[in-house]
Design a protein around this motif. Structure first.
Motif, PDB file in Angstrom:
ATOM      1  N   ILE A 184      -8.882   2.021   7.350  1.00  0.00           N
ATOM      2  CA  ILE A 184      -8.243   1.438   6.183  1.00  0.00           C
ATOM      3  C   ILE A 184      -9.294   0.909   5.204  1.00  0.00           C
ATOM      4  CG2 ILE A 184      -6.807  -0.456   5.339  1.00  0.00           C
ATOM      5  CD1 ILE A 184      -5.118   1.618   6.561  1.00  0.00           C
ATOM      6  N   LYS A 185      -9.210   1.362   3.968  1.00  0.00           N
ATOM      7  CA  LYS A 185     -10.095   0.858   2.925  1.00  0.00           C
ATOM      8  C   LYS A 185      -9.403  -0.261   2.150  1.00  0.00           C
ATOM      9  CE  LYS A 185     -13.198   2.321  -0.767  1.00  0.00           C
ATOM     10  NZ  LYS A 185     -13.797   3.480  -1.486  1.00  0.00           N
ATOM     11  N   TYR A 186      -8.126   0.006   1.767  1.00  0.00           N
ATOM     12  CA  TYR A 186      -7.311  -1.010   1.104  1.00  0.00           C
ATOM     13  C   TYR A 186      -5.924  -0.974   1.723  1.00  0.00           C
ATOM     14  CZ  TYR A 186     -10.942  -0.553  -2.486  1.00  0.00           C
ATOM     15  OH  TYR A 186     -12.132  -0.485  -3.146  1.00  0.00           O
ATOM     16  N   ASN A 187      -5.358  -2.129   1.952  1.00  0.00           N
ATOM     17  CA  ASN A 187      -3.981  -2.214   2.423  1.00  0.00           C
ATOM     18  C   ASN A 187      -3.026  -2.255   1.235  1.00  0.00           C
ATOM     19  OD1 ASN A 187      -4.201  -2.493   5.414  1.00  0.00           O
ATOM     20  ND2 ASN A 187      -5.396  -4.307   4.863  1.00  0.00           N
ATOM     21  N   ALA A 188      -1.829  -1.757   1.448  1.00  0.00           N
ATOM     22  CA  ALA A 188      -0.799  -1.868   0.414  1.00  0.00           C
ATOM     23  C   ALA A 188      -0.597  -3.338   0.091  1.00  0.00           C
ATOM     24  CB  ALA A 188       0.508  -1.251   0.905  1.00  0.00           C
ATOM     25  N   GLY A 189      -0.601  -3.658  -1.191  1.00  0.00           N
ATOM     26  CA  GLY A 189      -0.453  -5.042  -1.623  1.00  0.00           C
ATOM     27  C   GLY A 189      -1.760  -5.731  -1.937  1.00  0.00           C
ATOM     28  N   ASP A 190      -2.895  -5.124  -1.534  1.00  0.00           N
ATOM     29  CA  ASP A 190      -4.200  -5.701  -1.865  1.00  0.00           C
ATOM     30  C   ASP A 190      -4.422  -5.635  -3.372  1.00  0.00           C
ATOM     31  OD1 ASP A 190      -4.746  -6.237   0.745  1.00  0.00           O
ATOM     32  OD2 ASP A 190      -6.207  -4.613   1.021  1.00  0.00           O
ATOM     33  N   LEU A 191      -5.083  -6.642  -3.902  1.00  0.00           N
ATOM     34  CA  LEU A 191      -5.386  -6.693  -5.326  1.00  0.00           C
ATOM     35  C   LEU A 191      -6.501  -5.709  -5.656  1.00  0.00           C
ATOM     36  CD1 LEU A 191      -4.425  -8.481  -7.766  1.00  0.00           C
ATOM     37  CD2 LEU A 191      -6.477  -9.862  -7.367  1.00  0.00           C
ATOM     38  N   LYS A 192      -6.312  -4.937  -6.697  1.00  0.00           N
ATOM     39  CA  LYS A 192      -7.363  -4.033  -7.158  1.00  0.00           C
ATOM     40  C   LYS A 192      -8.409  -4.828  -7.940  1.00  0.00           C
ATOM     41  CE  LYS A 192      -4.449   0.094  -7.612  1.00  0.00           C
ATOM     42  NZ  LYS A 192      -3.983   1.169  -8.519  1.00  0.00           N
ATOM     43  N   LYS A 193      -9.598  -4.296  -8.005  1.00  0.00           N
ATOM     44  CA  LYS A 193     -10.641  -5.016  -8.734  1.00  0.00           C
ATOM     45  C   LYS A 193     -10.341  -4.992 -10.233  1.00  0.00           C
ATOM     46  CE  LYS A 193     -13.871  -1.064  -8.797  1.00  0.00           C
ATOM     47  NZ  LYS A 193     -15.228  -0.635  -8.400  1.00  0.00           N
ATOM     48  N   ALA A 194     -10.745  -6.065 -10.903  1.00  0.00           N
ATOM     49  CA  ALA A 194     -10.453  -6.225 -12.328  1.00  0.00           C
ATOM     50  C   ALA A 194     -11.088  -5.097 -13.135  1.00  0.00           C
ATOM     51  CB  ALA A 194     -10.956  -7.571 -12.810  1.00  0.00           C
ATOM     52  N   MET A 216       0.261   7.857   2.905  1.00  0.00           N
ATOM     53  CA  MET A 216      -1.022   7.193   2.700  1.00  0.00           C
ATOM     54  C   MET A 216      -1.895   8.012   1.746  1.00  0.00           C
ATOM     55  SD  MET A 216      -2.100   5.764   6.428  1.00  0.00           S
ATOM     56  CE  MET A 216      -1.094   4.551   7.272  1.00  0.00           C
ATOM     57  N   LEU A 217      -2.766   7.332   1.043  1.00  0.00           N
ATOM     58  CA  LEU A 217      -3.635   7.992   0.099  1.00  0.00           C
ATOM     59  C   LEU A 217      -4.974   8.305   0.751  1.00  0.00           C
ATOM     60  CD1 LEU A 217      -2.976   5.777  -3.039  1.00  0.00           C
ATOM     61  CD2 LEU A 217      -1.863   7.914  -2.393  1.00  0.00           C
ATOM     62  N   LYS A 218      -5.527   9.453   0.474  1.00  0.00           N
ATOM     63  CA  LYS A 218      -6.809   9.882   1.044  1.00  0.00           C
ATOM     64  C   LYS A 218      -7.892   9.667   0.003  1.00  0.00           C
ATOM     65  CE  LYS A 218      -9.148  11.997   4.333  1.00  0.00           C
ATOM     66  NZ  LYS A 218      -9.249  11.518   5.704  1.00  0.00           N
ATOM     67  N   GLY A 219      -8.889   8.842   0.309  1.00  0.00           N
ATOM     68  CA  GLY A 219      -9.990   8.623  -0.612  1.00  0.00           C
ATOM     69  C   GLY A 219      -9.666   7.569  -1.646  1.00  0.00           C
ATOM     70  N   ASP A 220     -10.669   7.269  -2.459  1.00  0.00           N
ATOM     71  CA  ASP A 220     -10.537   6.195  -3.438  1.00  0.00           C
ATOM     72  C   ASP A 220     -10.171   6.769  -4.795  1.00  0.00           C
ATOM     73  OD1 ASP A 220     -12.773   3.614  -4.718  1.00  0.00           O
ATOM     74  OD2 ASP A 220     -10.622   3.916  -4.862  1.00  0.00           O
ATOM     75  N   PHE A 221      -8.875   7.045  -4.979  1.00  0.00           N
ATOM     76  CA  PHE A 221      -8.412   7.559  -6.258  1.00  0.00           C
ATOM     77  C   PHE A 221      -7.884   6.378  -7.062  1.00  0.00           C
ATOM     78  CE2 PHE A 221      -9.001  11.870  -5.312  1.00  0.00           C
ATOM     79  CZ  PHE A 221      -8.714  12.044  -3.978  1.00  0.00           C
ATOM     80  N   ASP A 257      -3.252  -5.864 -10.834  1.00  0.00           N
ATOM     81  CA  ASP A 257      -2.774  -4.624 -10.227  1.00  0.00           C
ATOM     82  C   ASP A 257      -2.984  -4.671  -8.717  1.00  0.00           C
ATOM     83  OD1 ASP A 257      -2.395  -3.908 -12.826  1.00  0.00           O
ATOM     84  OD2 ASP A 257      -3.807  -2.227 -12.829  1.00  0.00           O
ATOM     85  N   VAL A 258      -2.066  -4.083  -7.977  1.00  0.00           N
ATOM     86  CA  VAL A 258      -2.203  -4.006  -6.519  1.00  0.00           C
ATOM     87  C   VAL A 258      -2.040  -2.562  -6.065  1.00  0.00           C
ATOM     88  CG1 VAL A 258      -1.355  -6.364  -6.171  1.00  0.00           C
ATOM     89  CG2 VAL A 258       0.268  -4.455  -6.133  1.00  0.00           C
ATOM     90  N   TRP A 259      -2.554  -2.287  -4.877  1.00  0.00           N
ATOM     91  CA  TRP A 259      -2.375  -0.963  -4.283  1.00  0.00           C
ATOM     92  C   TRP A 259      -0.950  -0.842  -3.761  1.00  0.00           C
ATOM     93  CZ3 TRP A 259      -5.984   2.529  -5.149  1.00  0.00           C
ATOM     94  CH2 TRP A 259      -7.283   2.111  -5.403  1.00  0.00           C
ATOM     95  N   ASN A 260      -0.266   0.219  -4.146  1.00  0.00           N
ATOM     96  CA  ASN A 260       1.121   0.426  -3.707  1.00  0.00           C
ATOM     97  C   ASN A 260       1.203   1.016  -2.302  1.00  0.00           C
ATOM     98  OD1 ASN A 260       2.195  -0.506  -6.154  1.00  0.00           O
ATOM     99  ND2 ASN A 260       1.965   1.509  -7.101  1.00  0.00           N
ATOM    100  N   GLU A 261       0.123   1.662  -1.877  1.00  0.00           N
ATOM    101  CA  GLU A 261       0.069   2.266  -0.547  1.00  0.00           C
ATOM    102  C   GLU A 261      -1.287   1.979   0.083  1.00  0.00           C
ATOM    103  OE1 GLU A 261       1.614   6.405  -0.279  1.00  0.00           O
ATOM    104  OE2 GLU A 261       1.732   6.269  -2.456  1.00  0.00           O
ATOM    105  N   ASP A 262      -1.368   2.168   1.399  1.00  0.00           N
ATOM    106  CA  ASP A 262      -2.663   2.055   2.074  1.00  0.00           C
ATOM    107  C   ASP A 262      -3.603   3.151   1.567  1.00  0.00           C
ATOM    108  OD1 ASP A 262      -1.257   1.207   5.331  1.00  0.00           O
ATOM    109  OD2 ASP A 262      -1.694  -0.042   3.591  1.00  0.00           O
ATOM    110  N   VAL A 263      -4.863   2.806   1.430  1.00  0.00           N
ATOM    111  CA  VAL A 263      -5.885   3.772   1.023  1.00  0.00           C
ATOM    112  C   VAL A 263      -6.879   3.906   2.166  1.00  0.00           C
ATOM    113  CG1 VAL A 263      -7.699   4.313  -0.637  1.00  0.00           C
ATOM    114  CG2 VAL A 263      -5.610   3.179  -1.408  1.00  0.00           C
ATOM    115  N   LEU A 264      -7.178   5.154   2.550  1.00  0.00           N
ATOM    116  CA  LEU A 264      -8.045   5.408   3.707  1.00  0.00           C
ATOM    117  C   LEU A 264      -9.443   5.832   3.309  1.00  0.00           C
ATOM    118  CD1 LEU A 264      -5.579   7.483   5.919  1.00  0.00           C
ATOM    119  CD2 LEU A 264      -5.902   4.997   5.873  1.00  0.00           C
ATOM    120  N   ASN A 265     -10.407   5.466   4.127  1.00  0.00           N
ATOM    121  CA  ASN A 265     -11.745   6.031   4.025  1.00  0.00           C
ATOM    122  C   ASN A 265     -11.709   7.445   4.585  1.00  0.00           C
ATOM    123  OD1 ASN A 265     -13.299   3.727   2.998  1.00  0.00           O
ATOM    124  ND2 ASN A 265     -12.765   2.754   4.947  1.00  0.00           N
ATOM    125  N   ASP A 266     -12.780   8.188   4.394  1.00  0.00           N
ATOM    126  CA  ASP A 266     -12.834   9.566   4.889  1.00  0.00           C
ATOM    127  C   ASP A 266     -12.704   9.647   6.410  1.00  0.00           C
ATOM    128  OD1 ASP A 266     -13.093  10.561   2.342  1.00  0.00           O
ATOM    129  OD2 ASP A 266     -15.293  10.630   2.403  1.00  0.00           O
TER     130      ASP A 266
END
Length: 221
Positions: free
Chosen positions: A88-98, A1-6, A75-84
């Protein structure tokens, strides 16, 4: 999982390590210069459609003499992204903002802080291109990265003929001959299997695959 909004993992940490930026009450980036005074020639800038300053940023970037860009809206998130806090901030497969990727080529070098001020973006939206301009150009359509959405060459825009031709030639040189022949065959099929040779010739020239057409001309006649 990814830590923070990178959002852009490839953006260099040194960009923010060398300079700090904060926001004032107007919402515009205020840059505090710390030590980076190096003038560089090639940059990548990412801007987002939901930014209130988007249109201003877009207009400035497209006015720079040598710029090439593309809109990424698939573009989509390849992995879950976590808040601090671990949620869960973004789930894997969620669309990234344009967002838009801009590749900028300067005849005269410019400091990263000066570029950030000119475009009115934060420093972490700018990458100093050190991996090579060709690699950055290919990234515009995610060329060679099959795990990412594959954008079309036609979606890439530019105000520089030389930069656009360089990008297109890079893709052509990396495309196997059989794929180029299949592309020409698809052009013919669009005309129900019959197209005048002159019209076909203009089409393949526009697509920058004339060399493949010439070498395989007897196949198409």
């Amino acid at each position: 999982m990814l830590k923070g909004d990178f959002y852009m993992s490839k953006l260099k940490k040194q960009n923010t390590a060398e300079c700090a930026d904060v926001e004032d009450t107007s919402g515009k980036a205020v840059i505090e210069v710390k030590k980076d005074t190096t003038r560089r020639y090639n940059y990548e800038v990412v801007i987002y459609e939901d930014d209130p300053l988007f249109q201003e940023q877009y207009d400035v970037l497209t006015s720079i003499n040598e710029a090439i860009w593309i809109k990424h809206d698939k573009d989509v998130w390849n992995e879950d992204v976590l808040n601090d806090d671990g949620s869960i901030k973004y789930n894997a497969g969620d669309l990234k903002k344009a967002h838009y990727h801009f590749i900028l080529k300067f005849k005269n070098g410019i400091m990263i802080t000066a570029l950030a001020k000119k475009v009115n973006v934060k420093l972490n939206q700018i990458e100093i291109i050190k991996r090579g301009l060709n690699s950055a150009l290919k990234y515009l359509i995610h060329y060679g990265q099959d795990e990412k959405y594959q954008y079309s060459v036609d979606e890439v825009k530019s105000n520089s003929n030389s930069l656009k031709m360089r990008f297109e030639q890079l893709i052509i040189d990396d495309t196997p001959e059989v794929q180029r022949v299949q592309q020409i065959q698809a052009m013919i099929e669009e005309f129900n299997g019959y197209i005048e040779l002159g019209i076909l010739g203009k089409s393949v020239q526009k697509a920058n695959i004339w060399d493949a057409f010439r070498r395989n001309l007897t196949y198409f006649i």
